[in-house]
Design a protein around this motif. Structure first.
Motif, PDB file in Angstrom:
ATOM      1  N   SER A 236       0.844  -1.195   0.000  1.00 50.15           N
ATOM      2  CA  SER A 236       0.000   0.000   0.000  1.00 50.15           C
ATOM      3  C   SER A 236       0.879   1.245   0.000  1.00 50.15           C
ATOM      4  CB  SER A 236      -0.902  -0.007   1.241  1.00 50.15           C
ATOM      5  OG  SER A 236      -1.780   1.094   1.230  1.00 50.15           O
ATOM      6  N   PRO A 237       0.649   2.198  -0.922  1.00 51.43           N
ATOM      7  CA  PRO A 237       1.527   3.364  -1.047  1.00 51.43           C
ATOM      8  C   PRO A 237       1.238   4.442  -0.007  1.00 51.43           C
ATOM      9  CG  PRO A 237      -0.170   3.473  -2.720  1.00 51.43           C
ATOM     10  CD  PRO A 237      -0.371   2.162  -1.985  1.00 51.43           C
ATOM     11  N   VAL A 238       1.751   4.250   1.184  1.00 56.24           N
ATOM     12  CA  VAL A 238       1.596   5.210   2.275  1.00 56.24           C
ATOM     13  C   VAL A 238       2.869   6.048   2.372  1.00 56.24           C
ATOM     14  CG1 VAL A 238       1.381   5.472   4.784  1.00 56.24           C
ATOM     15  CG2 VAL A 238      -0.022   3.782   3.569  1.00 56.24           C
ATOM     16  N   VAL A 239       2.709   7.358   2.359  1.00 52.61           N
ATOM     17  CA  VAL A 239       3.818   8.276   2.603  1.00 52.61           C
ATOM     18  C   VAL A 239       3.709   8.731   4.051  1.00 52.61           C
ATOM     19  CG1 VAL A 239       4.874  10.495   2.024  1.00 52.61           C
ATOM     20  CG2 VAL A 239       3.979   9.008   0.200  1.00 52.61           C
ATOM     21  N   SER A 240       4.615   8.246   4.874  1.00 50.16           N
ATOM     22  CA  SER A 240       4.602   8.533   6.306  1.00 50.16           C
ATOM     23  C   SER A 240       5.661   9.584   6.614  1.00 50.16           C
ATOM     24  CB  SER A 240       4.866   7.251   7.096  1.00 50.16           C
ATOM     25  OG  SER A 240       4.934   7.519   8.478  1.00 50.16           O
ATOM     26  N   ILE A 241       5.262  10.586   7.365  1.00 46.91           N
ATOM     27  CA  ILE A 241       6.145  11.705   7.709  1.00 46.91           C
ATOM     28  C   ILE A 241       6.191  11.809   9.223  1.00 46.91           C
ATOM     29  CG2 ILE A 241       6.548  14.181   7.410  1.00 46.91           C
ATOM     30  CD1 ILE A 241       4.399  13.907   5.056  1.00 46.91           C
ATOM     31  N   ALA A 242       7.373  12.003   9.763  1.00 44.11           N
ATOM     32  CA  ALA A 242       7.495  12.171  11.205  1.00 44.11           C
ATOM     33  C   ALA A 242       8.505  13.259  11.511  1.00 44.11           C
ATOM     34  CB  ALA A 242       7.913  10.869  11.884  1.00 44.11           C
ATOM     35  N   GLY A 243       8.221  14.022  12.550  1.00 40.84           N
ATOM     36  CA  GLY A 243       9.232  14.912  13.076  1.00 40.84           C
ATOM     37  C   GLY A 243      10.401  14.105  13.608  1.00 40.84           C
ATOM     38  N   ALA A 244      11.562  14.729  13.643  1.00 42.18           N
ATOM     39  CA  ALA A 244      12.763  14.049  14.136  1.00 42.18           C
ATOM     40  C   ALA A 244      13.556  15.011  15.012  1.00 42.18           C
ATOM     41  CB  ALA A 244      13.618  13.551  12.973  1.00 42.18           C
ATOM     42  N   LEU A 245      14.408  14.421  15.801  1.00 45.34           N
ATOM     43  CA  LEU A 245      15.260  15.175  16.711  1.00 45.34           C
ATOM     44  C   LEU A 245      16.098  16.206  15.947  1.00 45.34           C
ATOM     45  CD1 LEU A 245      15.893  14.813  19.815  1.00 45.34           C
ATOM     46  CD2 LEU A 245      17.916  13.520  19.062  1.00 45.34           C
ATOM     47  N   SER A 246      16.320  17.358  16.557  1.00 46.42           N
ATOM     48  CA  SER A 246      17.210  18.347  15.948  1.00 46.42           C
ATOM     49  C   SER A 246      18.571  17.718  15.662  1.00 46.42           C
ATOM     50  CB  SER A 246      17.391  19.548  16.867  1.00 46.42           C
ATOM     51  OG  SER A 246      16.201  20.297  16.942  1.00 46.42           O
ATOM     52  N   SER A 247      19.145  18.054  14.521  1.00 49.93           N
ATOM     53  CA  SER A 247      20.388  17.422  14.072  1.00 49.93           C
ATOM     54  C   SER A 247      21.508  17.539  15.105  1.00 49.93           C
ATOM     55  CB  SER A 247      20.836  18.047  12.750  1.00 49.93           C
ATOM     56  OG  SER A 247      19.828  17.926  11.775  1.00 49.93           O
ATOM     57  N   GLY A 248      21.570  18.667  15.803  1.00 41.62           N
ATOM     58  CA  GLY A 248      22.636  18.876  16.769  1.00 41.62           C
ATOM     59  C   GLY A 248      22.486  18.100  18.051  1.00 41.62           C
ATOM     60  N   HIS A 249      21.329  17.445  18.245  1.00 42.91           N
ATOM     61  CA  HIS A 249      21.082  16.683  19.474  1.00 42.91           C
ATOM     62  C   HIS A 249      21.227  15.179  19.280  1.00 42.91           C
ATOM     63  CE1 HIS A 249      18.445  20.142  21.266  1.00 42.91           C
ATOM     64  NE2 HIS A 249      19.744  20.451  21.191  1.00 42.91           N
ATOM     65  N   VAL A 250      21.475  14.746  18.056  1.00 50.28           N
ATOM     66  CA  VAL A 250      21.566  13.314  17.773  1.00 50.28           C
ATOM     67  C   VAL A 250      22.755  12.704  18.515  1.00 50.28           C
ATOM     68  CG1 VAL A 250      21.949  11.617  15.936  1.00 50.28           C
ATOM     69  CG2 VAL A 250      20.453  13.583  15.531  1.00 50.28           C
ATOM     70  N   TYR A 251      22.549  11.484  19.042  1.00 50.30           N
ATOM     71  CA  TYR A 251      23.561  10.703  19.769  1.00 50.30           C
ATOM     72  C   TYR A 251      23.896  11.317  21.132  1.00 50.30           C
ATOM     73  CZ  TYR A 251      24.218   9.017  14.985  1.00 50.30           C
ATOM     74  OH  TYR A 251      24.012   8.527  13.717  1.00 50.30           O
ATOM     75  N   ARG A 252      22.986  12.137  21.678  1.00 48.73           N
ATOM     76  CA  ARG A 252      23.253  12.716  22.993  1.00 48.73           C
ATOM     77  C   ARG A 252      22.232  12.261  24.040  1.00 48.73           C
ATOM     78  NH1 ARG A 252      24.927  19.023  21.567  1.00 48.73           N
ATOM     79  NH2 ARG A 252      27.086  18.552  20.965  1.00 48.73           N
ATOM     80  N   ASP A 253      21.497  11.188  23.748  1.00 50.75           N
ATOM     81  CA  ASP A 253      20.432  10.719  24.641  1.00 50.75           C
ATOM     82  C   ASP A 253      19.460  11.863  24.931  1.00 50.75           C
ATOM     83  OD1 ASP A 253      21.602   8.212  24.743  1.00 50.75           O
ATOM     84  OD2 ASP A 253      22.798   8.719  26.506  1.00 50.75           O
ATOM     85  N   ALA A 254      19.115  12.596  23.903  1.00 52.46           N
ATOM     86  CA  ALA A 254      18.233  13.750  24.053  1.00 52.46           C
ATOM     87  C   ALA A 254      16.803  13.288  24.333  1.00 52.46           C
ATOM     88  CB  ALA A 254      18.279  14.605  22.798  1.00 52.46           C
ATOM     89  N   PHE A 255      15.981  14.233  24.725  1.00 47.99           N
ATOM     90  CA  PHE A 255      14.572  13.959  25.020  1.00 47.99           C
ATOM     91  C   PHE A 255      13.889  13.342  23.804  1.00 47.99           C
ATOM     92  CE2 PHE A 255      10.117  15.645  25.277  1.00 47.99           C
ATOM     93  CZ  PHE A 255       9.717  14.881  26.360  1.00 47.99           C
TER      94      PHE A 255
END
Length: 562
Positions: free
Chosen positions: A96-115
């Motif tokens: 089924s052609p579903v386009v799923s969009i999600a917010g993501a963590l700010s790039s500068g917070h990646v790999y920092r165990d951010a909220f």
């Protein structure tokens, strides 16, 4: 010409360029720029849901019914995104052609165990055709184009686009959005003439031919091409499980759904056929359980598939044809202008038609119409009362599995099921998406009480947005399939099998919908007729005999000697 836009505004402009009509989703702080842009997007209707999973099922139902991409937006990264996984896994199983969009963590917070940090790129990769995380705002239109193109390119399927907060908030000078036609394939492959000639010869000389029509016929509205070929051959057509609506129920060559969960007439045809033309089907799990118990070992199989890796994957084929199924069917009909000797094949078809007629009559005669309500009586009542143009959605579970080939699908694209994912909690939400795609069509969703209990909060979504479907809850107060296995193979040692529920008709009324209770079988038809006419979302709570249990997968417990 360029425009200074935020990444979030560019995302909505990209959706508008794709002629997106609906976005199903749940608001969240990670995507506020998108929601603010949606506020001004008059051409897009946002349907706010109570759970991202059910929003994905709505997008799935919309996509299957409309043939266009269904869009779901999880506004929050982390938990908002993880809730999408079940729905995307379901869409993946259904192509089924579903386009799923999600917010993501700010790039500068990646790999920092951010909220609310979770590796969304890794999370979605196994359950989508492709997953992207936008690296910068200027790439947003490009990635939306690729997301829609990937979702809609055969074999279709869901995609995931993660949009970091900083990407959505950044301001960039964007060029004007391009038309989707500028970056889409406009054709499908046809079969090679030599393969058509060989297939035509096999079909013309077969004495017991059968056509299996699968999703490649249903999802392309290819029934006219398939039936033109079947009529020329005077050949029975069976449908793969979950695609009983691939051809109209009333056609005289329709045998219904085949396989271990199909009806005995269609299943016998595939077990005895000498030539099998598989049009747009993988011959996969639900059709065959991957065994020759469900398909003739000696049959010559011609498999027509748009996905080349599906050809010959589970059963060796006489001919494997990489082609769009309706296109190949049309080519075959043109090649079969004259067939010299059809006496054997005509006798085969005539015998099948008599058997099919007797089976349908016996199905009605065997329906138990007494109290307490039995599944067979309920299904006969539904056959009698449901409009012929109805779209019907189903859950997994034993009652819905029994219903799949017990109802009549008069119009192609009328049956929407979990297919190979076997998901409980799908039907009601899927029905809301189907209704958005086809608002003038009655939509009836069948569920068990357990599955409806999972998802009934979306009643407020239906009421708030005027999405008027009818949900029939087959209430047997248990997880029926599992309880049947515990009864049949584990000496009735029941644990976790029973379900307690509120009166669903009253719950519906509390949400502002219409509710009806069918304590007896005689109550069902008037309740459904009233629900169809009430002008609101409606729930019909049907009391079904808790003892009417059926073990579908008996083969799974052969080791227990059952």
């Amino acid at each position: 010409m360029t425009n200074l836009l935020s990444g979030g505004q560019a995302a909505i402009e990209a959706l508008k360029a794709e002629d997106t009509e609906y976005v199903f989703g749940l608001i969240g702080s990670a995507t506020m720029e998108m929601f603010d842009a949606l506020y001004d997007a008059d051409s897009i209707r946002f349907v706010g849901v109570h759970d991202e999973r059910t929003g994905t099922h709505m997008a799935d139902g919309y996509a299957r019914a409309s043939g266009n991409a269904g869009v779901v937006l999880a506004g929050q990264n982390g938990p908002g995104a993880t809730n999408l996984v079940t729905g995307l896994s379901q869409a993946m199983a259904a192509f089924s052609p579903v386009v799923s969009i999600a917010g993501a963590l700010s790039s500068g917070h990646v790999y920092r165990d951010a909220f609310q940090e979770v590796d969304q790129q890794s999370l979605f990769t196994p359950v989508t055709k492709k997953t992207w995380t936008a690296p910068s705002a200027d790439r947003v239109p490009e990635l939306f184009r690729e997301a829609f193109r990937t979702a809609l390119t055969p074999r279709r399927g869901p995609v995931q686009l993660n949009l970091p907060r900083d990407v959505l908030s950044a301001q960039v000078d964007f060029p004007a959005m391009q038309s989707p036609q500028a970056y889409r394939n406009q054709s499908v492959p046809a079969a090679h003439p030599d393969q058509i000639a060989k297939t035509a010869q096999l079909l013309a000389t077969a004495s017991q031919p059968v056509i299996i029509a699968g999703g490649g016929i249903k999802n392309t509205h290819g029934h006219d091409a398939a039936l033109a070929l079947a009529d020329m051959l005077n050949c029975p057509v069976v449908t793969s499980p979950g695609h009983g609506d691939a051809i109209p129920f009333g056609h005289p060559l329709n045998a219904g759904q085949m396989g271990p969960r199909g009806n005995p007439v269609a299943s016998r045809l595939v077990k005895e056929a000498d030539v099998i033309l598989a049009l747009g089907t993988r011959l996969g799990f639900n059709s065959t359980f991957y065994t020759y118990d469900n398909i003739n070992r000696d049959a010559k199989i011609i498999q027509v598939e748009l996905e080349p890796t599906a050809i010959g994957r589970f059963f060796p084929v006489e001919l494997g044809i990489w082609s769009d199924a309706p296109t190949a069917a049309t080519q075959l009909a043109a090649a079969l202008k004259s067939i010299a000797d059809r006496a054997g094949a005509d006798a085969w078809t005539s015998a099948f038609q008599q058997e099919r007629k007797a089976y349908l009559s016996q199905r009605d005669a065997d329906a138990v119409m007494t109290h307490p309500t039995q599944p067979s009586g309920l299904f006969k009542t539904l056959r009698d009362v449901l409009p012929q143009n109805a779209a019907i959605t189903m859950d997994a579970g034993t009652l819905c599995l029994q219903a799949t080939d017990a109802l009549n699908y008069w119009t192609p694209k009328s049956l929407f099921t979990p297919l190979d994912f076997g998901l409980v909690g799908f039907s009601f939400a899927c029905g809301l998406g189907v209704k958005c795609a086809q608002p003038d069509r009655p939509v009836i969703s069948l569920m068990g009480d357990g599955g409806f209990g999972m998802t009934m909060s979306e009643l407020s979504t239906a009421v708030d947005h005027g999405i008027n479907t009818v949900t029939v809850v087959m209430n047997n107060q248990c997880w029926g399939a599992e309880k049947a296995y515990q009864r049949d193979f584990f000496n009735g040692r029941y644990i976790g099998a029973d379900v307690s529920s509120p009166p669903f008709d009253k719950v519906a009324e509390l949400y502002g919908a219409c509710g009806y209770k069918a304590e007896t079988l005689a109550d069902v038809a008037p309740a459904i007729e009233a629900a169809l006419d009430c002008g609101k979302p409606a729930v019909v709570d049907v009391s079904v005999d808790p003892a009417a249990l059926y073990s579908f997968r008996r083969d799974s417990f052969k080791h227990r000697g059952g």
